[in-house]
Design an enzyme around this catalytic site. Structure first.
Site, PDB file in Angstrom:
ATOM      1  N   HIS A 250     -19.452 -16.536 -14.538  1.00 26.40           N
ATOM      2  CA  HIS A 250     -19.452 -17.852 -13.906  1.00 26.40           C
ATOM      3  C   HIS A 250     -19.989 -17.709 -12.496  1.00 26.40           C
ATOM      4  CE1 HIS A 250     -15.537 -15.933 -13.207  1.00 26.40           C
ATOM      5  NE2 HIS A 250     -15.481 -16.581 -12.064  1.00 26.40           N
TER       6      HIS A 250
ATOM      7  N   CYS B  55       0.860  -1.184   0.000  1.00 30.12           N
ATOM      8  CA  CYS B  55       0.000   0.000   0.000  1.00 30.12           C
ATOM      9  C   CYS B  55       0.892   1.228   0.000  1.00 30.12           C
ATOM     10  CB  CYS B  55      -0.971   0.003   1.191  1.00 30.12           C
ATOM     11  SG  CYS B  55      -0.188   0.260   2.795  1.00 30.12           S
TER      12      CYS B  55
END
Length: 663
Positions: free
Chosen positions: A582, A409
């Protein structure tokens, strides 16, 4: 597997600003502990502190000699020297740190104010110039004279820089710091300081929060705290109220994944101090920035009216850290600032969510991509198993050779630590003890990792640091579905290729035997290919793919609902005009056999803001979908193959192009 246009100038400029801001905050963040120590000593032992001690607080006299104390020397010498050393070391390791610290002594003794800005200049300058000087005589020193040359060159140049700092840099920095201080005081005196939220709050969600707080506000606030015993500047960016208000609004009026995750995010944000966790909720619906701006302005106005502030930086921005650094006379004002900022942000965010058709049930990553386009920034494409970055992602997410994973980060201390912890627990629970998971700041990344997990808004910078690693992007630090995807590919790699191959080896006995299951029941059948799909929107296309899977006998009816549920949590847009809808992981029990369907559309379908011409439905039995995804990725990663699919006039042509899907 997908490709996008080159980054826009605006995106490149923003990445450059982020990089510069991260470098500035990188000098402060490792030394936050020292700032906190100074703040605690100040709050306890100064003349107006909780436990005034003249010898420690630096007031009064002892035996006729003025007390120096700890407060003054720490802020004048210790903190600037730590910053300078850190900055120099970032540029040129320990040698750069030593030269930078010596150079900073010039500006420290050359001015009457704490030289944080001067240290942030002289530290990196010392490291960079020493690096350049060393490059001049590297490999030219006679053997046996290396230590002599290296030590004297560093000493001489550091002394020169100290003199430059004393006579040249210190007066300029002091004048600039005084001007900045007067500007802040002008804003306070004229009630204009709340307007800074117009810059601070949008800057935070663009991942400039550490640059704003620790690169700008911390140095100015520390100087103000030394003079006045507290500073309002420490709480301009660190106030947890605005972000908490947005998360509370999602908890009550949001829907879907955003609502489900908001409560956990609120706890981590408010008590853990990891403010980055609420940024995706704002990025998902950019108009919510109005709520955080209004909340920030309310908090700042409350602090100004009550003359409240902190004695030292609050890092992380947890309510616990905020209260620990609150000045003795400011508890009421600080608490009010947090509560009122949260209330205003909550009210505005609630109205926005209640009046919106989309109350947060959509895909966070898709909404983020739409926001990036609205802002004119480069959009991040999806990886094969979910949302990701075409510019900074791998062609296909794979567990091949993955032994080291790093979660990165901006600062390397907040969201990355939490994300790494969640992912590490999942990987260990799956039995992959040989895979290590660590966390790091973007600036500290090295190209030594197999996989990098990062927020999609920071992906471009991560790829620059780790060009040979797989880059997996997430939009939710706390519970991203990508963590499960990573575990799945590691499982598939550990199981070996046998899981995705149903056909036996070609032996004499096999040739005489009945056809294998893969031959008798290929995953992509003729009847599962539509050259002209009939759907007009995303939901219709998912239904069409689901009906084809149902007709192939691969799934039951419940799997169709799971396909829509999957699209709400993670977009299945892949790039190159392809979407692969899916079911969710929880819907595996509704799969009877592995199957693939193909539908082509003459007019592109709007897939959460992305154009889709090809919809490939997938049902994978016993992890077979991992191999299927990889083979489809190989086909659609080739633009020539995509063009062939677009021009195909018969089902046989499509089957020929996608033939490897059945292999």
């Amino acid at each position: 597997m997908s490709t996008t246009a080159a980054p826009s100038r605006l995106h490149t400029a923003r990445a450059g600003v982020q990089k510069f801001g991260t470098f500035l905050s990188g000098m402060i963040m490792p030394n936050i502990g020292a700032f906190i120590a100074w703040g605690l000593i100040t709050a306890l032992f100064i003349e107006k502190g909780f436990l005034p001690v003249p010898q420690l607080g630096g007031f009064g006299e002892t035996d006729g000699t003025p007390n120096v104390g700890l407060v003054g020397p720490m802020i004048k010498y210790l903190l600037p020297l730590l910053i300078a050393y850190t900055g120099g070391r970032m540029v040129y390791d320990v040698r750069g740190g030593v030269v930078g610290a010596i150079a900073a002594m010039g500006v420290i003794v050359g001015a009457d104010i704490p030289m944080f800005v001067g240290a942030m200049i002289m530290g990196p300058l010392g490291g960079w110039t020493m690096k350049k000087l060393d490059a001049i005589w590297t490999h030219r020193i006679r053997p046996g004279f290396e230590m002599l040359v290296n030590n004297f060159s560093a000493g001489i140049w550091a002394a020169v820089l100290a003199l430059i700092g004393f006579y040249g840099i210190a007066p300029l920095v002091e004048a600039g710091s005084n001007a900045a201080g007067r500007a802040v005081q002008f804003l306070v005196d004229n009630g204009l300081l709340p307007l800074t939220s117009l810059l601070i709050e949008p800057g935070k969600v663009l991942f400039l929060n550490n640059a704003i707080n620790h690169g700008v506000l911390t140095p100015l606030g520390t100087q103000q705290s030394l003079e006045q015993g507290k500073s309002i500047l420490f709480l301009l960016e660190a106030n947890p109220g605005p972000g908490l208000g947005v998360l509370l609004a999602y908890m009550l009026f949001g829907r879907g994944a955003a609502k489900a995750s908001a409560s956990g995010a609120a706890i981590i944000h408010f008590f853990g101090g990891i403010h980055e966790i609420y940024f995706p909720y704002v990025l998902m619906k950019p108009i919510l920035i109005l709520a955080t701006i209004a909340g920030g302005m309310t908090g700042i106005a409350t602090l100004a009216l009550t003359n409240s502030g902190l004695v030292a930086p609050s890092a992380p921005g947890s309510i616990i850290a905020v209260m620990a650094q609150t000045s003795r006379d400011s508890y009421v004002g600080v608490i009010l600032a947090v509560v009122l900022a949260c209330a205003v942000s909550f009210l505005i965010a609630s109205v926005i969510l209640r009046l919106s058709k989309d109350k947060g049930e959509g895909d966070l990553s898709a909404a983020t991509a739409q926001m990036e386009e609205m802002k004119g920034r480069k959009s991040m494409a999806s990886t094969v198993l979910g949302s990701g970055s075409a510019a900074a992602g791998t062609a296909t997410l794979t567990g091949t050779g993955v032994k080291s994973i790093v979660f990165a980060c901006d600062a390397g201390m907040g969201s990355s630590a939490m994300g790494a912890s969640v992912l590490r627990n999942k990987i260990r629970a799956a039995g992959h003890d040989d895979v290590t998971v660590t966390n790091s700041s973007i600036a500290s990344l090295t190209d030594t990792y197999d996989m990098v997990v990062v927020h999609q808004d920071l992906a471009l910078r991560a790829q620059e640091k780790t060009p040979s690693a797989q880059v997996v992007t997430v939009d939710n630090f706390m519970g991203s579905p990508k963590y499960d995807e990573i575990v799945e590919v590691l499982d598939a790699e550990k199981a070996g290729p046998g899981d995705t191959s149903a056909a036996p080896a070609a032996t004499a006995e096999a040739e005489a035997a009945p056809p294998s299951s893969a031959e008798a029941h290929p995953v992509l059948r003729r009847e599962s290919v539509l050259l002209a799909g009939g759907a007009a929107d995303m939901a219709g296309a998912i239904d069409e793919a689901g009906r084809l899977l149902l007709a192939a006998g691969a799934v039951d009816g419940a799997y169709l609902d799971a396909m829509h549920e999957r699209e709400q949590s993670v977009s299945t847009y892949m790039g190159n005009f392809l979407a692969i809808p899916h079911g969710t992981n929880e819907a595996k029990d509704h799969i009877k056999a592995s199957a693939v369907t193909f539908a082509r559309y003459a007019e592109p379908i709007d897939w959460n803001g992305k154009p889709v011409k090809f919809v490939v439905g997938i049902a994978g039995k016993d992890k077979e979908h991992l191999g299927i995804l990889a083979r489809i990725a190989k086909v659609f990663g080739d633009r020539e193959q995509v063009a062939r699919l677009e021009a195909a006039s018969t089902v046989d042509e499509v089957l020929e192009i996608l033939g490897k899907v059945n292999g």
